[in-house]
Design an enzyme around this catalytic site. Structure first.
Site, PDB file in Angstrom:
ATOM      1  N   GLN A   1      -4.855 -16.809 -34.148  1.00 20.18           N
ATOM      2  CA  GLN A   1      -3.566 -16.365 -33.583  1.00 20.18           C
ATOM      3  C   GLN A   1      -3.530 -14.859 -33.300  1.00 20.18           C
ATOM      4  O   GLN A   1      -2.639 -14.380 -32.616  1.00 20.18           O
ATOM      5  CB  GLN A   1      -2.420 -16.721 -34.536  1.00 20.18           C
ATOM      6  CG  GLN A   1      -2.143 -18.210 -34.681  1.00 20.18           C
ATOM      7  CD  GLN A   1      -2.996 -18.871 -35.755  1.00 20.18           C
ATOM      8  OE1 GLN A   1      -3.907 -18.284 -36.300  1.00 20.18           O
ATOM      9  NE2 GLN A   1      -2.710 -20.129 -36.045  1.00 20.18           N
TER      10      GLN A   1
ATOM     11  N   HIS B   1      -8.667 -35.932 -40.476  1.00 16.79           N
ATOM     12  CA  HIS B   1      -7.236 -36.216 -40.320  1.00 16.79           C
ATOM     13  C   HIS B   1      -6.978 -37.501 -39.544  1.00 16.79           C
ATOM     14  O   HIS B   1      -7.474 -37.667 -38.435  1.00 16.79           O
ATOM     15  CB  HIS B   1      -6.550 -35.078 -39.568  1.00 16.79           C
ATOM     16  CG  HIS B   1      -6.651 -33.756 -40.260  1.00 16.79           C
ATOM     17  ND1 HIS B   1      -5.975 -32.645 -39.836  1.00 16.79           N
ATOM     18  CD2 HIS B   1      -7.356 -33.360 -41.354  1.00 16.79           C
ATOM     19  CE1 HIS B   1      -6.256 -31.625 -40.638  1.00 16.79           C
ATOM     20  NE2 HIS B   1      -7.096 -32.038 -41.560  1.00 16.79           N
TER      21      HIS B   1
ATOM     22  N   TYR C   1       3.209 -32.643 -38.525  1.00 17.24           N
ATOM     23  CA  TYR C   1       3.915 -32.033 -39.640  1.00 17.24           C
ATOM     24  C   TYR C   1       5.404 -32.242 -39.448  1.00 17.24           C
ATOM     25  O   TYR C   1       6.000 -31.731 -38.519  1.00 17.24           O
ATOM     26  CB  TYR C   1       3.627 -30.534 -39.724  1.00 17.24           C
ATOM     27  CG  TYR C   1       2.181 -30.202 -39.919  1.00 17.24           C
ATOM     28  CD1 TYR C   1       1.472 -30.737 -40.994  1.00 17.24           C
ATOM     29  CD2 TYR C   1       1.516 -29.357 -39.046  1.00 17.24           C
ATOM     30  CE1 TYR C   1       0.143 -30.443 -41.187  1.00 17.24           C
ATOM     31  CE2 TYR C   1       0.183 -29.051 -39.229  1.00 17.24           C
ATOM     32  CZ  TYR C   1      -0.499 -29.597 -40.302  1.00 17.24           C
ATOM     33  OH  TYR C   1      -1.812 -29.312 -40.476  1.00 17.24           O
TER      34      TYR C   1
ATOM     35  N   ASP D   1      -0.538 -33.344 -46.356  1.00 16.26           N
ATOM     36  CA  ASP D   1      -0.251 -31.908 -46.302  1.00 16.26           C
ATOM     37  C   ASP D   1       1.229 -31.687 -45.983  1.00 16.26           C
ATOM     38  O   ASP D   1       1.688 -32.032 -44.889  1.00 16.26           O
ATOM     39  CB  ASP D   1      -1.119 -31.273 -45.205  1.00 16.26           C
ATOM     40  CG  ASP D   1      -1.073 -29.753 -45.228  1.00 16.26           C
ATOM     41  OD1 ASP D   1      -0.294 -29.188 -46.023  1.00 16.26           O
ATOM     42  OD2 ASP D   1      -1.821 -29.137 -44.442  1.00 16.26           O
TER      43      ASP D   1
ATOM     44  N   HIS E   1       2.480 -28.723 -45.793  1.00 18.10           N
ATOM     45  CA  HIS E   1       2.463 -27.516 -44.953  1.00 18.10           C
ATOM     46  C   HIS E   1       3.606 -26.579 -45.309  1.00 18.10           C
ATOM     47  O   HIS E   1       4.182 -25.941 -44.424  1.00 18.10           O
ATOM     48  CB  HIS E   1       2.503 -27.892 -43.466  1.00 18.10           C
ATOM     49  CG  HIS E   1       1.475 -27.188 -42.636  1.00 18.10           C
ATOM     50  ND1 HIS E   1       1.776 -26.198 -41.742  1.00 18.10           N
ATOM     51  CD2 HIS E   1       0.139 -27.321 -42.591  1.00 18.10           C
ATOM     52  CE1 HIS E   1       0.671 -25.762 -41.166  1.00 18.10           C
ATOM     53  NE2 HIS E   1      -0.342 -26.418 -41.673  1.00 18.10           N
TER      54      HIS E   1
ATOM     55  N   GLU F   1      -1.005 -31.499 -50.506  1.00 14.98           N
ATOM     56  CA  GLU F   1      -1.373 -30.120 -50.167  1.00 14.98           C
ATOM     57  C   GLU F   1      -0.162 -29.241 -49.846  1.00 14.98           C
ATOM     58  O   GLU F   1       0.785 -29.698 -49.204  1.00 14.98           O
ATOM     59  CB  GLU F   1      -2.304 -30.180 -48.950  1.00 14.98           C
ATOM     60  CG  GLU F   1      -2.716 -28.827 -48.441  1.00 14.98           C
ATOM     61  CD  GLU F   1      -3.695 -28.941 -47.280  1.00 14.98           C
ATOM     62  OE1 GLU F   1      -4.142 -30.064 -46.972  1.00 14.98           O
ATOM     63  OE2 GLU F   1      -4.003 -27.910 -46.682  1.00 14.98           O
TER      64      GLU F   1
ATOM     65  N   GLU G   1      -4.273 -22.204 -48.568  1.00 16.93           N
ATOM     66  CA  GLU G   1      -4.960 -21.736 -47.347  1.00 16.93           C
ATOM     67  C   GLU G   1      -4.375 -20.424 -46.836  1.00 16.93           C
ATOM     68  O   GLU G   1      -5.034 -19.718 -46.082  1.00 16.93           O
ATOM     69  CB  GLU G   1      -4.914 -22.817 -46.255  1.00 16.93           C
ATOM     70  CG  GLU G   1      -3.548 -23.043 -45.642  1.00 16.93           C
ATOM     71  CD  GLU G   1      -3.477 -24.315 -44.812  1.00 16.93           C
ATOM     72  OE1 GLU G   1      -3.943 -25.363 -45.280  1.00 16.93           O
ATOM     73  OE2 GLU G   1      -2.943 -24.252 -43.690  1.00 16.93           O
TER      74      GLU G   1
ATOM     75  N   HIS H   1     -10.754 -24.954 -46.855  1.00 12.95           N
ATOM     76  CA  HIS H   1     -10.039 -25.247 -45.607  1.00 12.95           C
ATOM     77  C   HIS H   1     -11.059 -25.398 -44.473  1.00 12.95           C
ATOM     78  O   HIS H   1     -11.890 -24.506 -44.280  1.00 12.95           O
ATOM     79  CB  HIS H   1      -9.097 -24.069 -45.320  1.00 12.95           C
ATOM     80  CG  HIS H   1      -8.004 -24.358 -44.358  1.00 12.95           C
ATOM     81  ND1 HIS H   1      -7.562 -23.410 -43.460  1.00 12.95           N
ATOM     82  CD2 HIS H   1      -7.238 -25.457 -44.164  1.00 12.95           C
ATOM     83  CE1 HIS H   1      -6.571 -23.929 -42.754  1.00 12.95           C
ATOM     84  NE2 HIS H   1      -6.350 -25.159 -43.160  1.00 12.95           N
TER      85      HIS H   1
ATOM     86  N   ASP I   1      -9.726 -24.193 -36.347  1.00 11.69           N
ATOM     87  CA  ASP I   1      -9.717 -22.733 -36.192  1.00 11.69           C
ATOM     88  C   ASP I   1     -10.516 -22.039 -37.299  1.00 11.69           C
ATOM     89  O   ASP I   1     -10.285 -20.869 -37.591  1.00 11.69           O
ATOM     90  CB  ASP I   1      -8.301 -22.168 -36.035  1.00 11.69           C
ATOM     91  CG  ASP I   1      -7.358 -22.528 -37.158  1.00 11.69           C
ATOM     92  OD1 ASP I   1      -7.644 -23.470 -37.907  1.00 11.69           O
ATOM     93  OD2 ASP I   1      -6.310 -21.863 -37.271  1.00 11.69           O
TER      94      ASP I   1
ATOM     95  N   GLU J   1     -12.840 -30.435 -46.065  1.00 13.90           N
ATOM     96  CA  GLU J   1     -12.085 -30.835 -44.871  1.00 13.90           C
ATOM     97  C   GLU J   1     -12.979 -30.685 -43.639  1.00 13.90           C
ATOM     98  O   GLU J   1     -13.738 -29.723 -43.524  1.00 13.90           O
ATOM     99  CB  GLU J   1     -10.852 -29.936 -44.716  1.00 13.90           C
ATOM    100  CG  GLU J   1      -9.978 -30.336 -43.550  1.00 13.90           C
ATOM    101  CD  GLU J   1      -8.763 -29.426 -43.360  1.00 13.90           C
ATOM    102  OE1 GLU J   1      -7.766 -29.877 -42.792  1.00 13.90           O
ATOM    103  OE2 GLU J   1      -8.829 -28.241 -43.774  1.00 13.90           O
TER     104      GLU J   1
HETATM  105 MG    MG Z   1      -3.156 -27.287 -44.844  1.00  8.66          MG
END
Ligand code: MG
Length: 400
Positions: A43, A127, A158, A206, A208, A232, A258, A308, A312, A335
Site C-alpha cells: 500500500q 483460503h 471479511y 480470520d 481481521h 485469527e 500480522e 503471514h 502481498d 499460510e
Molecule cells: Mg489475517
C-alpha cells in the site's frame, strides 16, 4: 581473507498479480554474488523504495555482508526514530538478502544455516470462501480434493456482504461492514461446514480485527464448538488487554499479530500465554533475523508459528517463510496464497506446494531469484487503496 562487502543495492518494483511487490537485490564485491529479500509494503511501496534508495543504500555501501545481526541492529536504530512499517520492510529486504548471500557463500540453503530441517516440508493452509454458504462449502471441497488438510474459510469476504444495509441519506460509497450480520453469517457457515464436512479438516477463520472487543469475546466463545485450528486477529493491536477475557472464557485457539511492528510487541501475549500462534508478517518485522528471535522465544511458552503468507508477501518473502518453517521446533502452519503460473516464471525457485505441503529446493541461500526483465513487464500501478476505506452502516470509518 578480505571481507566480501556490499557494493550496491537495487530495488525492484513489480506487480505481476494484483499486489505491488518490492524485492531488494544486494550486490556484493564478489563478481556475480548477490542476494534477494522481500521488502513488500504494497500500500506504500513508493515510501519503501525511497527509504532504501535514499537512506539505507548509502548506509550499507562498503559494509561486510557477513555481519547480518549487526547490520539489522544498526539499521533499526540508524534513523533514530524507529518501529514503523516503511522502515521495517526496507530493513527486511536487506536482512533477507544478506541471509541469501550467506547461504550462497556457504553453498547451503538458509535452513541449514538456521540449524537444519525439523521436517521435509511445511504444511500449508490456503483460503476458501464464497459469497454464499454453498459457494464457500464448494470452495472447501475443491481445495480438500487438492490435498489441503488445513483451510481458512469465510463467507462473503471479511464481514460478509449483507443485502440490506440501513445507511443514512448521502452515505459515501465504499465497502460497508455490519458486525452483527458478519457474526451471524459466519456461525451459520461453520455449523453447515462441520455438519457436511465433519471434523477431520482443520479450519481457520480470520476476524481481521473488525469486531468490538466485547463482541470478539462472545464470538470466540460461540466458535468454540466448531473446534477451529485457530481464530485469527480477534482483536486489534490497540486492544491487547482484552485477550485475557477471551482466554478466561473459552479454549478457541487464537492467532494474532500480522500488524505488529516491533519484536517486543509479542512479549506480553507470549509471556501471558494469551495466544497460540504468532501470525508475524516477517517483512513487517524486519526480516528473518527478528522472526527467528521471536519464534525461539515463543517456543519457550509452547506457542507455535504461523507466518503471514498473503499475496502481498513477495515470492522471495514466501521462500524466507519456508526456511523459517523448516527449522522451527514450534512450527504450526504456513499460510499460502497460490501464485499464478507466470509468477513462477518471474521468480525461479519459488517454493512448490503439492498436496497441501510446501517444499524447499536445495539451492544455496533462499533458493529463489527474480527475473528482472520479466518483472519490468509488470510495472506497479499507482492507486488509491479502496478496500481499506471500510465503514459501518452509519458511515463510521473502521479498521479494514
Ligand atoms: Mg489475517
Amino acid at each position: 581473507m578480505a571481507a566480501v562487502t556490499i557494493k550496491d543495492v537495487k530495488v525492484v518494483l513489480t506487480q505481476p498479480a494484483g499486489s505491488r511487490l518490492i524485492v531488494v537485490k544486494v550486490i556484493t564485491s564478489e563478481p556475480g554474488l548477490y542476494g534477494v529479500g522481500c521488502a513488500t509494503f504494497t500500500q506504500r511501496f513508493h515510501a519503501v523504495y525511497a527509504a532504501i534508495e535514499r537512506h539505507i543504500k548509502p548506509f550499507l555501501i562498503g559494509r561486510d555482508v557477513d555481519r547480518i545481526e549487526e547490520t539489522f541492529q544498526m539499521l533499526m536504530v540508524n534513523g533514530y526514530w524507529r518501529n514503523g512499517p516503511v522502515l521495517n520492510n526496507a530493513i527486511s529486504g536487506i536482512d533477507q538478502a544478506l541471509w541469501d548471500i550467506k547461504g550462497k557463500r556457504a553453498k547451503m540453503p538458509v535452513y541449514q544455516l538456521l540449524g537444519g530441517k525439523c521436517r521435509e516440508a511445511a504444511a500449508c493452509y490456503t483460503h476458501a470462501g464464497g459469497d454464499t454458504i454453498e459457494a464457500a462449502i464448494d470452495s472447501l471441497r475443491a481445495l480438500m480434493a487438492q490435498g489441503y488438510q488445513y483451510l481458512r474459510v469465510d463467507c462473503g469476504g471479511y464481514g460478509g456482504k449483507p443485502a440490506q444495509l440501513h445507511k443514512p441519506e448521502g452515505a459515501a460509497e465504499g465497502p460497508y461492514f455490519d458486525r452483527k450480520h458478519y457474526m451471524r453469517t459466519q456461525l451459520k457457515l461453520f455449523e453447515r461446514v462441520r455438519a457436511e464436512l465433519g471434523y477431520e479438516i482443520e479450519l481457520c477463520h480470520d476476524i481481521h480485527e473488525r469486531l468490538q472487543p466485547i463482541e470478539a469475546v462472545g464470538f470466540a466463545k460461540d466458535m468454540e464448538q466448531f473446534k477451529l485450528f485457530f481464530l485469527e486477529d480477534p482483536l486489534a493491536p490497540e486492544d491487547l488487554e482484552w485477550f485475557k477475557n477471551i482466554r478466561q472464557q473459552c479454549s478457541t485457539p487464537i492467532a494474532m499479530g500480522e500488524l505488529f511492528n516491533h519484536p517486543r510487541e509479542w512479549q506480553p501475549l507470549i509471556e501471558g500465554r494469551l495466544i497460540d500462534f504468532i501470525r508475524m508478517h516477517v517483512s513487517q518485522m524486519g526480516g528473518i533475523t527478528p522472526a527467528r528471535h521471536v519464534a525461539a522465544f515463543a517456543n519457550m511458552y509452547g506457542i507455535r508459528t504461523a507466518w503471514h503468507g498473503p499475496g502481498d508477501t513477495s515470492p522471495v518473502g514466501h521462500a524466507a517463510n519456508l526456511h523459517l518453517d523448516l527449522v522451527a521446533p514450534n512450527f504450526g502452519i504456513q499460510e499460502w496464497c497460490r501464485f499464478p503460473e507466470h509468477v513462477y516464471e518471474m521468480f525461479p525457485g519459488l517454493p512448490e506446494v503439492r498436496q497441501g505441503y510446501m517444499y524447499p529446493n536445495d539451492r544455496p541461500g533462499l533458493g529463489i531469484d527474480i527475473d528482472e526483465k520479466l518483472a519490468a513487464k509488470y510495472p506497479c500501478e499507482d492507486e488509491v487503496i479502496w478496500w481499506t476505506q471500510c465503514r459501518l452502516p452509519d458511515g463510521t470509518p473502521v479498521r479494514p
